[in-house]
Design a protein around this motif. Structure first.
Motif, short mmCIF file in Angstrom:
data_model
loop_
_atom_site.label_atom_id
_atom_site.label_comp_id
_atom_site.label_asym_id
_atom_site.label_seq_id
_atom_site.Cartn_x
_atom_site.Cartn_y
_atom_site.Cartn_z
N ARG A 1 26.00 -31.14 -7.04
CA ARG A 1 24.75 -30.75 -7.93
C ARG A 1 24.89 -31.33 -9.07
NH1 ARG A 1 21.70 -30.58 -10.91
NH2 ARG A 1 19.99 -29.01 -11.25
N SER B 1 22.28 -42.14 -8.91
CA SER B 1 21.46 -43.12 -8.49
C SER B 1 21.18 -44.17 -9.46
CB SER B 1 20.28 -42.81 -7.70
OG SER B 1 19.44 -42.40 -8.56
N GLY B 2 21.01 -43.60 -10.59
CA GLY B 2 20.77 -44.41 -11.87
C GLY B 2 22.37 -44.97 -12.25
N GLN C 1 18.87 -33.21 -19.23
CA GLN C 1 19.41 -32.45 -17.89
C GLN C 1 20.68 -31.94 -18.12
OE1 GLN C 1 17.65 -33.38 -14.14
NE2 GLN C 1 17.72 -35.42 -14.70
N GLY D 1 24.29 -35.04 -8.77
CA GLY D 1 22.91 -35.26 -8.17
C GLY D 1 21.86 -35.87 -9.06
N PRO D 2 21.44 -35.34 -10.31
CA PRO D 2 20.23 -36.18 -11.05
C PRO D 2 20.72 -37.43 -11.45
CG PRO D 2 20.75 -34.18 -11.96
CD PRO D 2 21.89 -34.35 -11.14
N SER E 1 17.88 -39.09 -19.99
CA SER E 1 17.91 -38.34 -18.77
C SER E 1 19.38 -37.77 -18.71
CB SER E 1 17.76 -39.51 -17.60
OG SER E 1 19.30 -40.07 -17.43
#
Lengths: 341, 479
Positions: free
Chosen positions: A48, A55-56, A325, A51-52, A321
């Protein structure tokens, strides 16, 4: 060599370094799902935290590869075709890691989710390991023809230096991931991560000594760049010690910065050691250098303008980003969000 | 490695087809679904009706699955130009690398960063701001298409370059020319409309299946109407842009045009259109032709007269033009049956989709919604879910196989593009592993999407019944 060629050599190195630093933490976290996490919930918590961002982070690899293609196509073409199977296995690992997040989210049963967590784990081990092999293979003398085609034998791919390179990068990503977890979690796992990192650092010193020996025998780094190579290697040892001490004493930010510097120094070691060549051929006449691998001055100008406009914008929203977060996640938060999803 | 009497070239081509076709199942799917999810979330931000929030979250599950598979199979594309086509990369690096790198910097960073933000900020950002995140993802993915198509358009129609006399490689002389390449501005809107067709009909088809199964009919009726509206507009858009592209092709790449129409001989004005034929490409003739008078002129030139140059005449011209440079043995005929039937499946499929979309919108209109009773239509729409995948693939087969024997039109034959250092054994090995890998990804992706669908809105925590037939309403009593 023109200034722009130099700039793009630097940018390609920078993008690879950022990929290994940022996605390295994701690989480390992926490995931690089995090494650090003691149960399923902790493993899910670890995933987790990345998670955000994963991919970036992975886009830095795509950007590095794309920049290599655009600015130094001869390097890209020779390297990627020469190490065909190695790159293929990197792709397979990237594919399994890449789908594992979404697939484990969608799997119905704990068993199903666990299956994709294993995919994430193996992907996270093999991606840095194989990249470590690739980076240490490409700095050795290679059997190349006049067109730049590399005809590798098994020994060109698997040899003492490349295996050590693989272990080094995998270990560095694991440290990076553990430091990242320590920074992004709350609860026991936060302290376990630091403690585990400080213990695992003992592994780094013997590996570093072996890498130095292998570098001496298998590359020309000490002949062509004696001072810079020795300085960078010394700094790598220093940042390793820094990382171990700070993770033992619970300085989480410093520990993360330490392993970040170690990864950056590793990329610097390679890019400085190669300079001004890119691929050293067994027959020196066939060597590919920055000068004969680069795109035309016109293309480099276009790419430089584009990069000057886009990179600052990317830096701004990418940093946003992360900052927007940033919060420590605990096992309790996971229960709360699970019911909502 | 193994030598099985196979040569690298055909294997590398099979692998390229395998990886790009599989990748391009998911690219249009994610671009199209991103737009639909963005529309749904915008509805929610504006109306604040919870059904739109549920819709957004529900369809985002399928969108995220397709996005994940699209991204990982896209990594292969980035690597394989170097891995399998190193001589191509050397020849084209000066031109091809730039759009690829810009694609990463401009598009991939945008979509991958903001999809991460979007996925984890449902409760943190206000609905409007949260919707903005998914719009950024959509723009990122749509812009990525622009750059990769800029590179592809150069391969179809090279502009803004010169050949380096020393190395024989192509060098960029005008970035502006590459971006204003006419081919690009015919291709790009067509591909984007194709992507929206895909997204629209996936939402519509999956919804129709649930309506057929009588589950949450109101929720899926609303979803279906959004899907069909996007789908219908996009089908019309792809017809218009495709029509323009064919007109352009008829003089830019006459060989591809004639092959797509299956005409070996010149067709005099007024030209008839061939509906069916069996082409013998090697003998340069076709059997079993069924022709419809005037239709070729109407379809292509939008008037009742006009002639078409057949492949045989074009072939003679091309030999005359390029024999000195590339030798007499070049075969300028593309695989005619592949092009002819791909083109027909694409165009006919689009007509069928447009018809189904109109029917679907008609029967599901709010005033007189009878879609639950039109079992034939919901079943046909369910089958149509898979239509866009076939149609997209056929479109690319026409474009890419129609460029034979060139990888870069008029500059580099395919045979000279392949990596000299790869062995047939290793490429065969990777083809097989890719096959099993893709099969695994495809099966799991389909399974998880189906599971998400069957859970309905309850899968995202909404337990509203969404049933139109309220048992206490007037209509229910009258029945």
């Amino acid at each position: 060599m023109s200034l722009l060629q130099l700039l793009w050599y630097f940018l390609i190195g920078l993008l690879f370094a950022l990929f290994l630093i940022l996605d390295g933490a994701d690989f480390g976290a992926g490995m931690s799902t089995r090494f650090l996490a003691t149960n399923y919930d902790e493993a899910a918590l670890v995933l987790r935290t990345i998670g955000p961002h994963w991919s970036g982070n992975e886009v830095f690899l795509v950007a590095a590869g794309g920049s290599m293609f655009a600015a130094m196509p001869m390097w890209y073409a020779s390297l990627f075709s020469g190490f065909y199977l190695l790159l293929f296995f990197i792709l397979v690992a990237l594919i399994f890691r890449g789908v594992s997040f979404e697939f484990s989210e969608n799997a119905e049963t704990r068993k199903g989710r666990n299956r994709w967590m294993w995919a994430n784990f193996f992907g996270s081990v093999f991606i840095p390991f194989l990249f470590g092999m690739l980076f240490t293979d490409m700095i050795q003398r290679l059997p190349m023809d006049g067109q730049g085609n590399i005809y590798v034998s098994l020994l060109n791919v698997i040899n003492p230096l490349s295996v050590l390179g693989g272990i080094t990068l995998t270990a560095l990503c694991l440290y990076q991931g553990l430091h990242y977890i320590a920074l992004h979690t709350a609860g026991l796992i936060r302290y376990h991560a630091s403690a585990m990192a400080s213990n695992l650092y003992w592994l780094a010193y013997p590996v570093e000594i072996l890498v130095v020996i292998a570098l001496y025998f298998q590359t020309n780094f000490f002949e062509t760049h004696l001072i810079s190579t020795v300085v960078v290697l010394a700094l790598i040892v220093a940042t390793t010690i820094w990382g171990q001490i700070t993770s033992a004493t619970g300085h989480e930010v410093q520990a993360y910065l330490a392993s970040t510097s170690t990864i950056a120094l590793l990329v610097i070691l390679i890019f400085v050691g190669l300079f001004p060549n890119l691929l050293n051929a067994e027959n020196p006449a066939h060597t590919i250098s920055i000068v004969n691998a680069s795109s035309s001055p016109y293309t480099l100008v276009v790419m430089t303008i584009v990069a000057c406009i886009l990179l600052p914008i990317i830096a701004i929203y990418f940093t946003w980003s992360y900052i927007s977060q940033f919060h420590r996640i605990s096992l309790k938060d996971m229960e709360d969000t699970n019911s909502g999803y | 490695m193994l030598n099985l009497g196979l040569s690298v070239l055909p294997l590398a081509r099979i692998q390229f087809a395998e990886t790009t076709i599989f990748h391009f199942f998911f690219v249009p799917m994610s671009i199209g679904l991103a737009l639909i999810v963005a529309i749904m979330e915008t509805f929610y931000a504006v109306t604040k009706k919870p059904i739109y929030k549920t819709m957004t979250r529900f369809w985002s599950k399928i969108f995220l699955l397709s996005f994940a598979v699209g991204v990982v199979t896209g990594l292969i594309q980035e690597f394989q130009f170097g891995m399998n086509w190193s001589d191509y990369s050397r020849f084209m690096g000066d031109i091809f690398g730039a759009p690829l790198a810009i694609e990463a910097l401009l598009a991939f960073f945008l979509e991958s960063t903001f999809i991460g933000v979007w996925m984890f900020t449902w409760d943190k950002l206000k609905p409007g701001w949260h919707a903005l995140m998914i719009w950024l993802v959509f723009f990122g993915s749509a812009i990525s298409a622009l750059w990769i198509l800029a590179a592809n358009s150069f391969m179809q129609h090279p502009v803004g370059y010169r050949i380096d006399p020393k190395t024989g490689h192509a060098l960029m002389t005008s970035f502006a020319a590459i971006l204003t390449n006419k081919q690009l501005w015919y291709e790009f809107p067509h591909v984007i409309f194709g992507a929206l067709v895909t997204g629209g009909f996936i939402v519509a088809g999956a919804s129709a299946w649930m309506i057929f199964r009588k589950k949450w009919p109101e929720f899926f009726r609303k979803s279906m109407r959004i899907g069909l509206t996007v789908g219908l507009i996009a089908v019309c858009g792809s017809f218009l842009t495709g029509d323009q592209q064919m007109l352009y092709l008829s003089h830019q790449q006459p060989m591809k045009f004639a092959a797509a129409e299956g005409e070996f001989q010149n067709v005099k004005s007024p030209a008839s259109w061939t509906a069916v034929e069996i082409a013998h490409t090697n003998e340069h003739k076709a059997d079993f032709k069924i022709e419809i008078p005037y239709l070729m002129d109407i379809l292509t030139y939008h008037k009742l007269s006009g002639s078409v140059t057949g492949m045989n005449e074009t072939n003679a011209k091309l030999h005359k033009k390029w024999n000195k440079q590339f030798g007499k043995n070049m075969n300028y005929y593309p695989p005619v049956n592949t092009l002819f039937y791909s083109f027909r499946i694409m165009a006919f499929g689009a007509v069928v989709l447009a018809f189904l979309a109109i029917c679907g919108l008609w029967f599901s209109r709010k005033k007189k919604n009878t879609i639950g009773k039109q079992w034939w239509l919901t079943l046909l729409l369910t089958v149509a879910t898979f239509g866009p995948f076939i149609i997209n693939t056929c479109g690319w087969l026409v474009t890419e196989r129609g460029r034979d024997p060139w990888v870069v039109y008029g500059l580099l034959p395919i045979a000279k593009a392949v990596s000299p250092s790869t062995t047939a054994g290793s490429v065969l090995f990777t083809i097989i592993i890719y096959f099993f890998l893709f099969a695994t990804l495809g099966v799991f992706m389909f399974m998880y999407a189906r599971k998400a669908l069957y859970k309905g809105p309850e899968g995202v925590g909404d337990h509203e019944s969404y049933d139109t037939e309220d048992p206490f309403s007037k209509e229910a009593f009258e029945k």
